[in-house]
Design an enzyme around this catalytic site. Structure first.
Site, PDB file in Angstrom:
ATOM      1  N   PRO A  46     -15.527 -57.772   5.971  1.00 42.24           N
ATOM      2  CA  PRO A  46     -15.436 -56.249   6.140  1.00 42.24           C
ATOM      3  C   PRO A  46     -14.492 -55.565   5.162  1.00 42.24           C
ATOM      4  O   PRO A  46     -14.629 -54.415   4.815  1.00 42.24           O
ATOM      5  CB  PRO A  46     -14.981 -55.905   7.882  1.00 42.24           C
ATOM      6  CG  PRO A  46     -14.135 -57.317   7.910  1.00 42.24           C
ATOM      7  CD  PRO A  46     -14.882 -58.300   7.130  1.00 42.24           C
ATOM      8  N   TYR A 102     -16.106 -73.615  12.505  1.00 41.14           N
ATOM      9  CA  TYR A 102     -14.792 -73.513  11.834  1.00 41.14           C
ATOM     10  C   TYR A 102     -13.983 -74.534  12.293  1.00 41.14           C
ATOM     11  O   TYR A 102     -13.468 -74.708  13.594  1.00 41.14           O
ATOM     12  CB  TYR A 102     -14.302 -72.188  12.622  1.00 41.14           C
ATOM     13  CG  TYR A 102     -15.088 -70.836  12.078  1.00 41.14           C
ATOM     14  CD1 TYR A 102     -16.257 -70.841  10.922  1.00 41.14           C
ATOM     15  CD2 TYR A 102     -14.974 -69.672  12.641  1.00 41.14           C
ATOM     16  CE1 TYR A 102     -17.020 -69.883  10.677  1.00 41.14           C
ATOM     17  CE2 TYR A 102     -15.747 -68.650  12.385  1.00 41.14           C
ATOM     18  CZ  TYR A 102     -16.764 -68.793  11.196  1.00 41.14           C
ATOM     19  OH  TYR A 102     -17.368 -67.497  10.924  1.00 41.14           O
TER      20      TYR A 102
HETATM   21  N1  LIG Z   1     -21.561 -64.736  10.314  1.00 42.72           N
HETATM   22  C1  LIG Z   1     -21.075 -65.279   9.099  1.00 42.72           C
HETATM   23  O1  LIG Z   1     -22.083 -66.093   8.474  1.00 42.72           O
HETATM   24  C2  LIG Z   1     -19.699 -65.260   8.713  1.00 42.72           C
HETATM   25  C3  LIG Z   1     -19.062 -65.428   7.322  1.00 42.72           C
HETATM   26  C4  LIG Z   1     -17.872 -65.369   7.086  1.00 42.72           C
HETATM   27  C5  LIG Z   1     -17.044 -65.058   7.927  1.00 42.72           C
HETATM   28  N2  LIG Z   1     -17.577 -64.392   9.311  1.00 42.72           N
HETATM   29  C6  LIG Z   1     -16.381 -63.962  10.353  1.00 42.72           C
HETATM   30  O2  LIG Z   1     -16.053 -62.708   9.720  1.00 42.72           O
HETATM   31  C7  LIG Z   1     -14.432 -62.661   9.770  1.00 42.72           C
HETATM   32  C8  LIG Z   1     -14.061 -61.851   8.760  1.00 42.72           C
HETATM   33  O3  LIG Z   1     -14.663 -62.695   7.363  1.00 42.72           O
HETATM   34  P1  LIG Z   1     -13.554 -62.671   6.277  1.00 42.72           P
HETATM   35  O4  LIG Z   1     -11.998 -63.436   6.983  1.00 42.72           O
HETATM   36  O5  LIG Z   1     -14.223 -64.005   5.373  1.00 42.72           O
HETATM   37  O6  LIG Z   1     -13.446 -61.512   5.331  1.00 42.72           O
HETATM   38  P2  LIG Z   1     -12.434 -60.385   5.525  1.00 42.72           P
HETATM   39  O7  LIG Z   1     -11.832 -60.071   6.693  1.00 42.72           O
HETATM   40  O8  LIG Z   1     -13.008 -59.267   4.884  1.00 42.72           O
HETATM   41  O9  LIG Z   1     -11.392 -60.764   4.642  1.00 42.72           O
HETATM   42  C9  LIG Z   1     -10.379 -61.764   4.612  1.00 42.72           C
HETATM   43  C10 LIG Z   1      -9.425 -61.810   3.461  1.00 42.72           C
HETATM   44  O10 LIG Z   1      -8.826 -60.683   3.310  1.00 42.72           O
HETATM   45  C11 LIG Z   1      -7.324 -60.945   3.530  1.00 42.72           C
HETATM   46  N3  LIG Z   1      -6.829 -59.604   4.193  1.00 42.72           N
HETATM   47  C12 LIG Z   1      -6.956 -59.476   5.606  1.00 42.72           C
HETATM   48  N4  LIG Z   1      -6.267 -58.100   5.773  1.00 42.72           N
HETATM   49  C13 LIG Z   1      -5.791 -57.932   4.456  1.00 42.72           C
HETATM   50  C14 LIG Z   1      -4.760 -56.760   4.511  1.00 42.72           C
HETATM   51  N5  LIG Z   1      -4.606 -55.900   5.506  1.00 42.72           N
HETATM   52  N6  LIG Z   1      -4.278 -56.525   3.393  1.00 42.72           N
HETATM   53  C15 LIG Z   1      -4.607 -57.485   2.281  1.00 42.72           C
HETATM   54  N7  LIG Z   1      -5.385 -58.782   2.382  1.00 42.72           N
HETATM   55  C16 LIG Z   1      -5.881 -58.731   3.781  1.00 42.72           C
HETATM   56  C17 LIG Z   1      -7.226 -62.001   3.936  1.00 42.72           C
HETATM   57  O11 LIG Z   1      -5.839 -62.767   3.561  1.00 42.72           O
HETATM   58  P3  LIG Z   1      -4.741 -63.095   4.613  1.00 42.72           P
HETATM   59  O12 LIG Z   1      -4.813 -64.050   5.355  1.00 42.72           O
HETATM   60  O13 LIG Z   1      -3.479 -63.209   3.575  1.00 42.72           O
HETATM   61  O14 LIG Z   1      -4.479 -61.655   5.386  1.00 42.72           O
HETATM   62  C18 LIG Z   1      -8.488 -62.856   3.503  1.00 42.72           C
HETATM   63  O15 LIG Z   1      -8.169 -63.472   2.302  1.00 42.72           O
HETATM   64  C19 LIG Z   1     -14.117 -64.361   9.903  1.00 42.72           C
HETATM   65  O16 LIG Z   1     -12.753 -64.375  10.337  1.00 42.72           O
HETATM   66  C20 LIG Z   1     -15.408 -64.841  10.517  1.00 42.72           C
HETATM   67  O17 LIG Z   1     -14.962 -64.661  12.039  1.00 42.72           O
HETATM   68  C21 LIG Z   1     -18.987 -64.664   9.570  1.00 42.72           C
END
Ligand SMILES: NC(=O)c1ccc[n+]([C@@H]2O[C@H](COP(=O)([O-])OP(=O)(O)OC[C@H]3O[C@@H](n4cnc5c(N)ncnc54)[C@H](OP(=O)(O)O)[C@@H]3O)[C@@H](O)[C@H]2O)c1
Length: 285
Positions: free
Chosen positions: A205, A60
Site C-alpha cells: 500500500p 512467511y
Molecule cells: N497477497 C500477497 O501476495 C502479498 C504480497 C506481499 C505482501 N503482502 C502483505 O502485504 C503487507 C504489506 O506489504 P509490503 O510490506 O510489501 O508493502 P508496504 O507496506 O507498501 O511497504 C513496506 C515497505 O515500506 C517501508 N515503510 C513502511 N512504513 C513506512 C513509513 N511510514 N515510512 C517509510 N517507509 C515505510 C518498509 O520499511 P521499514 O520496515 O523500514 O518501515 C518497507 O520497506 C505485507 O506485510 C504482507 O502481509 C501480501
C-alpha cells in the site's frame, strides 16, 4: 501518540475491524531480520495502538511469522482478527502457487496449530494454482468452513472472472491484490468488491509512494498536512473506498506509529482528486 480512530469495516458481514490493519510479513525473515524481542514488541505495539486486523501467511519464513504472532499476542484479544494465507510456496527468491487440495488442507491445519487457534477467521488462498481446477482449490476451503475450521474465505491476486468463479463455490469475504497510489491495475477488481460488499485488502500500500516524483502532488499535500508521503499514500487508500483495508508492513516501530496516525488524516476533495490522478492510466493518443 495517536491511536486508531473508531472507523471500522465489517469483513464477511460479521467481523468488524479497524480500517487500518497491519501486514506482519516484515517481522520475520529477510530483509529486516529483526531480533525476536523487537518483532514481538512491534506486533504488541500495533495491537496497543488499536490495530484489530493482522495479515500473515504460512509461507512467511516457513511458518515462523505465524508462530511469532502467537508468541507475541496469544491469548488474543477477542476483537483481534489474524488473517492468514496458504497456497503460495516461497523457496529462496521463487514463489510458486501450490493449490492441490490435500496440500491446502494440511497448510490450514498447520496454520491453526502455529497460531494456536481453533478456527481461522479469514483464510486467504494466496494464489490460484493454474495447474489445479479452481473448484478443487475453493472446494477444500469450503469444506474447512463446513468443519468450523475456517470462518471466511478470501482470495489474493485474482481477476474479476476468477472471483466470480470462486463465488459459485463459497462466499468470498475478501480480496488481497496489489493496489496503491501508482498501481491501479486491480481497479476493476476493487470496483467489483465495492459493488458486492467484499473487503479489498491492498498489499504494497505504501512502498511505491516513498519514491518522490517530479512534479509530485504527494509531497505538496504531505507538506500541507504536516504528514509524510507514506501517510498520504495510506490516507488516499482510506478515502478511495470504504471497502479498503490497507495492511502497511514495517519492521520499524516509528513507521508503525506513523502509519497508524495516517488514519486520522483528512484529504480535501481537491487533494483526493490530485492524488487519484497520479495513478490514472494515460489517455490513449
Ligand atoms: N497477497 C500477497 O501476495 C502479498 C504480497 C506481499 C505482501 N503482502 C502483505 O502485504 C503487507 C504489506 O506489504 P509490503 O510490506 O510489501 O508493502 P508496504 O507496506 O507498501 O511497504 C513496506 C515497505 O515500506 C517501508 N515503510 C513502511 N512504513 C513506512 C513509513 N511510514 N515510512 C517509510 N517507509 C515505510 C518498509 O520499511 P521499514 O520496515 O523500514 O518501515 C518497507 O520497506 C505485507 O506485510 C504482507 O502481509 C501480501
Amino acid at each position: 501518540m495517536r491511536t486508531l480512530e473508531a472507523s471500522t469495516l465489517t469483513i464477511g458481514g460479521d467481523l468488524p475491524v479497524h480500517r487500518l490493519g497491519f501486514g506482519a510479513m516484515r517481522l520475520t525473515g529477510e530483509p529486516a531480520r529483526l531480533d525476536r524481542s523487537t518483532s514481538i514488541a512491534i506486533a504488541r505495539r500495533a495491537v496497543e495502538l488499536g490495530v484489530t486486523f493482522i495479515d500473515t501467511a504460512d509461507s512467511y519464513d516457513f511458518g515462523d511469522n505465524e508462530e511469532l504472532l502467537a508468541e507475541a499476542l496469544h491469548p488474543y484479544r477477542p476483537d483481534l482478527v489474524i488473517a492468514t494465507k496458504g497456497g503460495h510456496v516461497n523457496i529462496g527468491r521463487e514463489w510458486i502457487p501450490l493449490g492441490r487440495p490435500e496440500y491446502l488442507r494440511q497448510q490450514a491445519e498447520l496454520s491453526l496449530r502455529r497460531l494456536r487457534l481453533d478456527h481461522i477467521d479469514l483464510y486467504q488462498l494466496h494464489r490460484i494454482d493454474p495447474t489445479v481446477p479452481l473448484a478443487d482449490q475453493i472446494g477444500v476451503l469450503r469444506r474447512l468452513q463446513d468443519q468450523g475450521k475456517v470462518r471466511h474465505v478470501g482470495l489474493s491476486e485474482v481477476t474479476v472472472q476468477q472471483l466470480i468463479e470462486a463465488e459459485k463455490i463459497t462466499a468470498i469475504a475478501s480480496v488481497q491484490n496489489r493496489y496503491n497510489l501508482t498501481d491501479r491495475a486491480s481497479e476493476d477488481v476493487l470496483q467489483y468488491c465495492e459493488r458486492h460488499g467484499i473487503t479489498f485488502i491492498p498489499w504494497l500500500p505504501i512502498a511505491p509512494a516513498l519514491r518522490a516524483g517530479d512534479p509530485d502532488p504527494v509531497t505538496a499535500i504531505a507538506d500541507r498536512l504536516g504528514a509524510t508521503r507514506a501517510q498520504v499514500a495510506l490516507a488516499w487508500l482510506l478515502h478511495r473506498s470504504p471497502v479498503i483495508l490497507p495492511i502497511p508492513g514495517t519492521a520499524s516501530r516509528t513507521h508503525l506509529e506513523e502509519n497508524i496516525a495516517a488514519a486520522g488524516l483528512s484529504l480535501s476533495p481537491d487533494e483526493y482528486a490530485r492524488l487519484a490522478a497520479v495513478g490514472k492510466p494515460a489517455d490513449p493518443a
